[in-house]
Design a protein around this motif. Structure first.
Motif, PDB file in Angstrom:
ATOM      1  N   ALA A  48       0.829  -1.203   0.000  1.00 30.11           N
ATOM      2  CA  ALA A  48       0.000   0.000   0.000  1.00 30.11           C
ATOM      3  C   ALA A  48       0.863   1.253   0.000  1.00 30.11           C
ATOM      4  O   ALA A  48       0.584   2.215  -0.734  1.00 30.11           O
ATOM      5  CB  ALA A  48      -0.942  -0.003   1.202  1.00 30.11           C
ATOM      6  N   VAL A  49       1.911   1.275   0.805  1.00 30.92           N
ATOM      7  CA  VAL A  49       2.813   2.433   0.834  1.00 30.92           C
ATOM      8  C   VAL A  49       3.445   2.644  -0.537  1.00 30.92           C
ATOM      9  O   VAL A  49       3.495   3.763  -1.048  1.00 30.92           O
ATOM     10  CB  VAL A  49       3.900   2.282   1.930  1.00 30.92           C
ATOM     11  N   ALA A  50       3.897   1.566  -1.164  1.00 31.66           N
ATOM     12  CA  ALA A  50       4.514   1.672  -2.494  1.00 31.66           C
ATOM     13  C   ALA A  50       3.512   2.177  -3.522  1.00 31.66           C
ATOM     14  O   ALA A  50       3.838   3.024  -4.365  1.00 31.66           O
ATOM     15  CB  ALA A  50       5.086   0.324  -2.913  1.00 31.66           C
ATOM     16  N   ALA A  51       2.283   1.682  -3.468  1.00 31.64           N
ATOM     17  CA  ALA A  51       1.253   2.107  -4.426  1.00 31.64           C
ATOM     18  C   ALA A  51       0.900   3.574  -4.246  1.00 31.64           C
ATOM     19  O   ALA A  51       0.767   4.322  -5.225  1.00 31.64           O
ATOM     20  CB  ALA A  51       0.012   1.235  -4.283  1.00 31.64           C
ATOM     21  N   VAL A  52       0.759   4.010  -3.002  1.00 27.42           N
ATOM     22  CA  VAL A  52       0.435   5.416  -2.733  1.00 27.42           C
ATOM     23  C   VAL A  52       1.597   6.313  -3.151  1.00 27.42           C
ATOM     24  O   VAL A  52       1.394   7.384  -3.727  1.00 27.42           O
ATOM     25  CB  VAL A  52       0.061   5.626  -1.246  1.00 27.42           C
ATOM     26  N   ALA A  53       2.821   5.889  -2.893  1.00 30.76           N
ATOM     27  CA  ALA A  53       3.989   6.683  -3.288  1.00 30.76           C
ATOM     28  C   ALA A  53       4.063   6.816  -4.809  1.00 30.76           C
ATOM     29  O   ALA A  53       4.340   7.903  -5.332  1.00 30.76           O
ATOM     30  CB  ALA A  53       5.269   6.061  -2.747  1.00 30.76           C
ATOM     31  N   THR A  54       3.798   5.734  -5.517  1.00 28.98           N
ATOM     32  CA  THR A  54       3.807   5.771  -6.981  1.00 28.98           C
ATOM     33  C   THR A  54       2.716   6.705  -7.503  1.00 28.98           C
ATOM     34  O   THR A  54       2.963   7.533  -8.388  1.00 28.98           O
ATOM     35  CB  THR A  54       3.617   4.357  -7.559  1.00 28.98           C
ATOM     36  N   ALA A  55       1.523   6.585  -6.939  1.00 30.34           N
ATOM     37  CA  ALA A  55       0.414   7.456  -7.360  1.00 30.34           C
ATOM     38  C   ALA A  55       0.726   8.916  -7.057  1.00 30.34           C
ATOM     39  O   ALA A  55       0.424   9.807  -7.865  1.00 30.34           O
ATOM     40  CB  ALA A  55      -0.875   7.026  -6.669  1.00 30.34           C
ATOM     41  N   THR A  56       1.352   9.176  -5.923  1.00 32.08           N
ATOM     42  CA  THR A  56       1.705  10.549  -5.552  1.00 32.08           C
ATOM     43  C   THR A  56       2.742  11.117  -6.505  1.00 32.08           C
ATOM     44  O   THR A  56       2.620  12.263  -6.958  1.00 32.08           O
ATOM     45  CB  THR A  56       2.225  10.591  -4.101  1.00 32.08           C
ATOM     46  N   ALA A  57       3.764  10.340  -6.825  1.00 33.24           N
ATOM     47  CA  ALA A  57       4.795  10.800  -7.760  1.00 33.24           C
ATOM     48  C   ALA A  57       4.187  11.064  -9.136  1.00 33.24           C
ATOM     49  O   ALA A  57       4.516  12.074  -9.786  1.00 33.24           O
ATOM     50  CB  ALA A  57       5.919   9.774  -7.853  1.00 33.24           C
ATOM     51  N   ASP A  58       3.283  10.177  -9.582  1.00 33.91           N
ATOM     52  CA  ASP A  58       2.603  10.385 -10.863  1.00 33.91           C
ATOM     53  C   ASP A  58       1.786  11.672 -10.841  1.00 33.91           C
ATOM     54  O   ASP A  58       1.802  12.452 -11.798  1.00 33.91           O
ATOM     55  CB  ASP A  58       1.690   9.206 -11.199  1.00 33.91           C
ATOM     56  N   LEU A  59       1.062  11.880  -9.758  1.00 35.78           N
ATOM     57  CA  LEU A  59       0.252  13.090  -9.628  1.00 35.78           C
ATOM     58  C   LEU A  59       1.123  14.338  -9.666  1.00 35.78           C
ATOM     59  O   LEU A  59       0.841  15.289 -10.407  1.00 35.78           O
ATOM     60  CB  LEU A  59      -0.551  13.048  -8.324  1.00 35.78           C
ATOM     61  N   LEU A  60       2.180  14.357  -8.874  1.00 37.86           N
ATOM     62  CA  LEU A  60       3.059  15.529  -8.827  1.00 37.86           C
ATOM     63  C   LEU A  60       3.692  15.802 -10.183  1.00 37.86           C
ATOM     64  O   LEU A  60       3.878  16.961 -10.565  1.00 37.86           O
ATOM     65  CB  LEU A  60       4.132  15.355  -7.761  1.00 37.86           C
ATOM     66  N   GLY A  61       3.990  14.751 -10.930  1.00 34.81           N
ATOM     67  CA  GLY A  61       4.570  14.917 -12.255  1.00 34.81           C
ATOM     68  C   GLY A  61       3.587  15.454 -13.278  1.00 34.81           C
ATOM     69  O   GLY A  61       3.976  16.081 -14.259  1.00 34.81           O
ATOM     70  N   ALA A  62       2.302  15.224 -13.050  1.00 39.47           N
ATOM     71  CA  ALA A  62       1.281  15.630 -14.016  1.00 39.47           C
ATOM     72  C   ALA A  62       0.666  16.990 -13.716  1.00 39.47           C
ATOM     73  O   ALA A  62       0.090  17.614 -14.613  1.00 39.47           O
ATOM     74  CB  ALA A  62       0.177  14.583 -14.067  1.00 39.47           C
ATOM     75  N   LEU A  63       0.774  17.461 -12.473  1.00 40.92           N
ATOM     76  CA  LEU A  63       0.153  18.735 -12.114  1.00 40.92           C
ATOM     77  C   LEU A  63       0.856  19.897 -12.799  1.00 40.92           C
ATOM     78  O   LEU A  63       2.087  19.906 -12.925  1.00 40.92           O
ATOM     79  CB  LEU A  63       0.196  18.941 -10.594  1.00 40.92           C
ATOM     80  N   VAL A  64       0.070  20.879 -13.224  1.00 38.38           N
ATOM     81  CA  VAL A  64       0.615  22.100 -13.817  1.00 38.38           C
ATOM     82  C   VAL A  64       0.055  23.293 -13.060  1.00 38.38           C
ATOM     83  O   VAL A  64      -1.047  23.241 -12.512  1.00 38.38           O
ATOM     84  CB  VAL A  64       0.264  22.220 -15.324  1.00 38.38           C
TER      85      VAL A  64
END
Length: 89
Positions: A48-64
């Motif tokens: 769960a920690v790994a999945a949330v971290a991956t989703a967070t990194a993806d989100l931060l990379g996509a935000l403008v």
């Protein structure tokens, strides 16, 4: 939701892997209701920690944003000032 999870978007320098991991860990701890899972739940907790971290990194990379990046030291000073006012004796 959780006061220990801090905003990670729009900072200079950008959020580090360690900051993203710490936020993911805090989130999973909050949702799970425990800071340390039992041995039986450790694998699910880690996934769960790994999945949330991956989703967070993806989100931060996509935000403008059009706002200028925030300075970490200035934001930390503002947070300390708010805490002093909130917890003043």
């Amino acid at each position: 939701m959780c006061r220990n999870i801090h905003q990670l978007h729009n900072f200079e320098p950008p959020a580090t892997h360690d900051e993203i991991q710490a936020a993911a860990l805090q989130y999973v701890r909050k949702v799970a209701g425990s800071t340390r899972p039992s041995q039986a739940n450790q694998e699910a907790f880690d996934r769960a920690v790994a999945a949330v971290a991956t989703a967070t990194a993806d989100l931060l990379g996509a935000l403008v944003t059009t706002a200028p990046p925030k300075n970490r030291e200035e934001e930390a000073a503002k947070a300390r000032a708010r805490a002093e006012r909130r917890y003043a004796s």
